[in-house]
Scaffold this motif. Structure first.
Motif, PDB file in Angstrom:
ATOM      1  N   THR A   1     -11.251  -8.100  -1.481  1.00 14.49           N
ATOM      2  CA  THR A   1     -11.755  -8.361  -0.135  1.00 14.49           C
ATOM      3  C   THR A   1     -10.845  -9.294   0.661  1.00 14.49           C
ATOM      4  O   THR A   1     -10.759  -9.177   1.871  1.00 14.49           O
ATOM      5  N   ARG A   2     -10.133 -10.201  -0.003  1.00 17.24           N
ATOM      6  CA  ARG A   2      -9.402 -11.215   0.755  1.00 17.24           C
ATOM      7  C   ARG A   2      -7.881 -11.131   0.683  1.00 17.24           C
ATOM      8  O   ARG A   2      -7.201 -11.686   1.543  1.00 17.24           O
TER       9      ARG A   2
ATOM     10  N   LEU B   1      -5.894  -8.243  -0.955  1.00 21.75           N
ATOM     11  CA  LEU B   1      -5.238  -6.951  -1.153  1.00 21.75           C
ATOM     12  C   LEU B   1      -4.546  -6.426   0.105  1.00 21.75           C
ATOM     13  O   LEU B   1      -3.475  -5.822   0.031  1.00 21.75           O
ATOM     14  N   ALA B   2      -5.156  -6.689   1.281  1.00 23.80           N
ATOM     15  CA  ALA B   2      -4.571  -6.179   2.526  1.00 23.80           C
ATOM     16  C   ALA B   2      -3.099  -6.564   2.612  1.00 23.80           C
ATOM     17  O   ALA B   2      -2.263  -5.742   2.957  1.00 23.80           O
ATOM     18  N   CYS B   3      -2.786  -7.787   2.301  1.00 24.55           N
ATOM     19  CA  CYS B   3      -1.403  -8.239   2.427  1.00 24.55           C
ATOM     20  C   CYS B   3      -0.615  -8.079   1.126  1.00 24.55           C
ATOM     21  O   CYS B   3       0.526  -7.638   1.136  1.00 24.55           O
TER      22      CYS B   3
ATOM     23  N   GLN C   1      -1.291  -6.154  -1.428  1.00 20.91           N
ATOM     24  CA  GLN C   1      -1.314  -4.765  -1.888  1.00 20.91           C
ATOM     25  C   GLN C   1      -1.965  -4.584  -3.263  1.00 20.91           C
ATOM     26  O   GLN C   1      -2.102  -5.528  -4.039  1.00 20.91           O
TER      27      GLN C   1
ATOM     28  N   ASP D   1      -0.874  -3.024  -5.792  1.00 19.48           N
ATOM     29  CA  ASP D   1       0.043  -3.184  -6.921  1.00 19.48           C
ATOM     30  C   ASP D   1       0.581  -4.615  -7.015  1.00 19.48           C
ATOM     31  O   ASP D   1       1.495  -4.873  -7.796  1.00 19.48           O
ATOM     32  N   GLY D   2       0.041  -5.530  -6.193  1.00 20.38           N
ATOM     33  CA  GLY D   2       0.505  -6.914  -6.224  1.00 20.38           C
ATOM     34  C   GLY D   2       1.925  -7.076  -5.731  1.00 20.38           C
ATOM     35  O   GLY D   2       2.494  -8.163  -5.814  1.00 20.38           O
TER      36      GLY D   2
ATOM     37  N   GLY E   1       3.163  -6.901  -2.697  1.00 22.83           N
ATOM     38  CA  GLY E   1       3.395  -7.437  -1.361  1.00 22.83           C
ATOM     39  C   GLY E   1       4.105  -6.440  -0.472  1.00 22.83           C
ATOM     40  O   GLY E   1       4.069  -5.231  -0.727  1.00 22.83           O
TER      41      GLY E   1
ATOM     42  N   GLN F   1      -5.383  -5.837  10.633  1.00 25.85           N
ATOM     43  CA  GLN F   1      -6.502  -6.514   9.966  1.00 25.85           C
ATOM     44  C   GLN F   1      -7.814  -6.594  10.734  1.00 25.85           C
ATOM     45  O   GLN F   1      -8.507  -7.604  10.661  1.00 25.85           O
TER      46      GLN F   1
ATOM     47  N   THR G   1     -10.431  -7.047   7.987  1.00 26.48           N
ATOM     48  CA  THR G   1     -10.490  -8.328   7.271  1.00 26.48           C
ATOM     49  C   THR G   1     -11.213  -9.378   8.104  1.00 26.48           C
ATOM     50  O   THR G   1     -11.982 -10.169   7.578  1.00 26.48           O
TER      51      THR G   1
ATOM     52  N   TRP H   1       1.577  -0.994   5.697  1.00 27.96           N
ATOM     53  CA  TRP H   1       1.014  -1.801   4.600  1.00 27.96           C
ATOM     54  C   TRP H   1      -0.462  -2.066   4.866  1.00 27.96           C
ATOM     55  O   TRP H   1      -1.265  -2.141   3.964  1.00 27.96           O
ATOM     56  N   ASN H   2      -0.830  -2.138   6.148  1.00 26.13           N
ATOM     57  CA  ASN H   2      -2.195  -2.533   6.476  1.00 26.13           C
ATOM     58  C   ASN H   2      -3.191  -1.372   6.488  1.00 26.13           C
ATOM     59  O   ASN H   2      -4.296  -1.487   6.992  1.00 26.13           O
TER      60      ASN H   2
ATOM     61  N   ALA I   1      -4.010  -0.288   3.498  1.00 30.02           N
ATOM     62  CA  ALA I   1      -4.650  -0.568   2.209  1.00 30.02           C
ATOM     63  C   ALA I   1      -6.084  -1.016   2.443  1.00 30.02           C
ATOM     64  O   ALA I   1      -6.342  -1.710   3.414  1.00 30.02           O
ATOM     65  N   PRO I   2      -7.041  -0.652   1.599  1.00 24.86           N
ATOM     66  CA  PRO I   2      -6.901   0.069   0.326  1.00 24.86           C
ATOM     67  C   PRO I   2      -6.706   1.582   0.461  1.00 24.86           C
ATOM     68  O   PRO I   2      -6.595   2.255  -0.553  1.00 24.86           O
TER      69      PRO I   2
ATOM     70  N   GLN J   1      -1.040   4.504   1.977  1.00 26.85           N
ATOM     71  CA  GLN J   1      -0.125   4.138   3.058  1.00 26.85           C
ATOM     72  C   GLN J   1       0.439   5.381   3.735  1.00 26.85           C
ATOM     73  O   GLN J   1       0.407   6.465   3.185  1.00 26.85           O
TER      74      GLN J   1
ATOM     75  N   SER K   1       3.944   2.826  -1.669  1.00 23.84           N
ATOM     76  CA  SER K   1       3.617   1.402  -1.627  1.00 23.84           C
ATOM     77  C   SER K   1       4.836   0.748  -1.017  1.00 23.84           C
ATOM     78  O   SER K   1       5.967   1.166  -1.267  1.00 23.84           O
ATOM     79  N   PRO K   2       4.610  -0.270  -0.168  1.00 26.14           N
ATOM     80  CA  PRO K   2       5.766  -0.851   0.530  1.00 26.14           C
ATOM     81  C   PRO K   2       6.868  -1.283  -0.438  1.00 26.14           C
ATOM     82  O   PRO K   2       8.040  -1.083  -0.172  1.00 26.14           O
ATOM     83  N   ARG K   3       6.484  -1.869  -1.579  1.00 22.97           N
ATOM     84  CA  ARG K   3       7.500  -2.309  -2.514  1.00 22.97           C
ATOM     85  C   ARG K   3       8.125  -1.123  -3.249  1.00 22.97           C
ATOM     86  O   ARG K   3       9.308  -1.126  -3.546  1.00 22.97           O
TER      87      ARG K   3
END
Lengths: 134, 413
Positions: A36-37, A39-41, A43, A45-46, A48, B233, B236, B336-337, B339-340, B343, B377-379
């Motif tokens: 919720t807080r 993941l948006a940034c 991601q 897969d962690g 970023g 966002q 969010t 990126w934004n 997600a979830p 992309q 995924s961006p990365r």
């Protein structure tokens, strides 16, 4: 003697099971908060977003020993643009001042043990000690 | 005999795979691509001179300590064999006008002189054309373009998402009026020849633009066109108003024609491509339906949300089929934004134009930059399209700022 041994073994087994269980529950709670807080940034897969949002996966600070810094970043947000593992990130991280100590512990346990990260779980006592450090 | 035919077949197969490989890109029929250069560094915008020498501006100096890379393909095989460079500062903007090369850092614009061979003559002593522009981390890159009179247009992005009192914070209100707009969140115009200009010498040409990275002068309309990165966002910060799925589709990424004094409405409104309306931002009291921005422009083209348009180029050449003439290519970095949700982007799009106006739906022109597994995924993306340039022969070059690839796309008649 036999029963004594059995009792000790089962006690250890139970303790182990309980720990793993508690860990799994903490991970699950941490994951919820992450989704919720954060993941948006950062991601799913962690990883970023290159140049923009720092990765948490394979990040030396995230699996590192400075828990006080991690707690501070999450509570107050982060926008310092110093090199993190050699790269700079431009975005401003949202603060989460309302997270409780047990939530911070679960969240930290989660990001330190997800994707390729493997580090110690974080307890509520550690979060409280970290807050005192300022 | 059997062996020979097998061998021939294998050769044929190898040839066709090579020809179809197109550096991993998916292109319309008749187009092909080569990997013009690879691993040159974080290649942001690119520019080309009239001999086909390509220059890339890097976001950070590369391993060789260069931040402007010069690439030359003397034997014409579609692959640059001579790669050199200079400069130490990171940045995004680059523009070639005759023998003059403009390059931007995140707070300044410099001017270099090229000789007849397209070699830089003053690599360590450029003229400082513009300096001391705001560079406050978010949206700090300075894209540049020139008009035929030699005026230079610089994007100064807003160092904020939606001009909240406290940026990217739950429940923080939008500031009224938004104080950022006096010195950022728009396009500034300067004299392309004068040295040491800053805010006092320049002029705010257009406003209400959160962040523009793609911009180009259109010779048909004799006016400036820009592509804006819409806000992030909504879900969010306003989870009761916007679901994750709605946030993935809102707001549109937008293209505008900006005349002097125009306002595109940021931060007060965003563009909803489904209602086809300018919607009041929730930071300013909006609820997802209330309209706003009476005096703000409507976009000329609305693209799906969050795909991040990085470069805009009007096609002037004759190599590509007629439908591409004067149309707009847009390089999308990839989202990126969303997600979830999955992309999107990581491609180069095309919008046909007639008489300076969009004349049809946008379409994907070149795809596959993210790589074959395509997880986007961006990365994980193999390449993220960032810059565009048109060669003197009408070929289209695309730069990637993640691993530093340059693609050259051509059409065979």
């Amino acid at each position: 003697m036999q029963t004594m041994q059995f009792k000790i073994v089962s006690l250890i087994m139970f303790a182990l099971f309980y720990c793993v269980q508690a860990d799994a529950q903490n991970m699950q709670k941490g994951k919820k908060i992450y989704e919720t807080r954060c993941l948006a940034c950062h991601q799913a897969d962690g990883g970023g977003v290159p140049n923009m949002n720092a990765p948490l996966d394979a990040a030396s600070n995230v699996v590192g020993k400075d828990i006080a810094r991690l707690v501070r970043i999450i509570r107050y947000g982060y926008n310092e643009r110093i090199a993190l593992d050699g790269f700079y990130y431009s975005n401003a991280m949202t603060a989460s001042p309302d997270l409780k100590d047990n939530e911070l512990a679960d969240l930290l346990t989660y990001i330190r043990n997800s994707w390729s990260n493997k580090a110690s779980a974080i307890t509520v006592a550690q979060v409280q000690a970290a807050k005192k450090k300022k | 005999m059997y062996k020979l035919s097998n061998f021939l077949l294998a050769c044929l197969f190898a040839l066709s795979v090579n020809a179809q490989d197109n550096a991993g890109l998916k292109l319309p029929t008749g187009f092909s691509a080569t990997l013009f250069a690879d691993q040159i560094g974080t290649a942001r915008h690119i520019a080309i001179n009239d001999k086909g020498v390509l220059f890339a501006k890097l976001n950070n100096a590369n391993k060789a300590g260069q931040s402007i890379v010069r690439m030359e393909d003397a034997n014409g095989d579609g692959i640059a064999e001579k790669i050199t460079g200079w400069g130490k500062y990171g940045g995004t903007g680059i523009y070639v006008k005759g023998n003059q090369l403009y390059a931007s850092s995140d707070d300044a614009v410099y001017l270099y002189q090229l000789d007849a061979n397209g070699e830089v003559t003053n690599p360590t002593s450029p003229k400082t054309i513009i300096q001391n522009l705001h560079s406050r981390r978010q949206h700090a890159s300075k894209s540049i373009t020139l008009d035929p009179k030699g005026n230079i247009y610089v994007n100064i992005g807003a160092y904020s998402n939606a001009c909240q009192e406290k940026d990217r914070s739950v429940g923080s209100k939008g500031m009224m009026p938004c104080p950022i707009l006096d010195s950022a969140g728009g396009i500034w115009k300067f004299d392309g020849t004068k040295e040491n200009q800053s805010y006092a010498e320049g002029k705010r040409y257009a406003t209400g633009l959160r962040n523009v990275i793609g911009l180009d002068w259109n010779n048909t309309t004799n006016s400036l066109f820009v592509t804006q990165h819409g806000r992030d966002q909504l879900n969010t910060f306003y989870p009761t108003m916007y679901t994750d799925a709605q946030n993935a589709d809102l707001p549109a990424e937008t293209m505008y024609e900006m005349k002097e004094g125009d306002d595109a409405g940021w931060p007060y409104v965003y563009y909803d491509p489904f209602q086809k309306k300018k919607i009041l931002s929730p930071e300013y009291g909006g609820d997802g339906k209330l309209e706003g921005g009476k005096n703000a422009l409507d976009p000329l083209v609305a693209f799906p949300a969050h795909m991040a348009p990085m470069a805009l180029l009007f096609y002037k050449g004759n190599q590509f089929p007629a439908k591409y003439k004067e149309g707009a290519f847009i390089a999308f970095h990839g989202s990126w934004n969303r997600a979830p949700l999955p992309q999107e982007g990581y491609f180069v799009a095309f919008v046909p134009f007639k008489n300076g106006k969009p004349a049809g739906e946008w379409e994907i022109f070149a795809n596959g930059f993210a790589g074959a597994d395509n997880n986007k995924s961006p990365r994980g993306a193999k390449a993220r399209p960032c810059g565009l340039a048109e060669g003197p022969d009408g070929s289209l070059y695309v730069s990637d700022d993640s691993k530093g690839a340059i693609f050259k796309i051509s059409f065979k008649k």
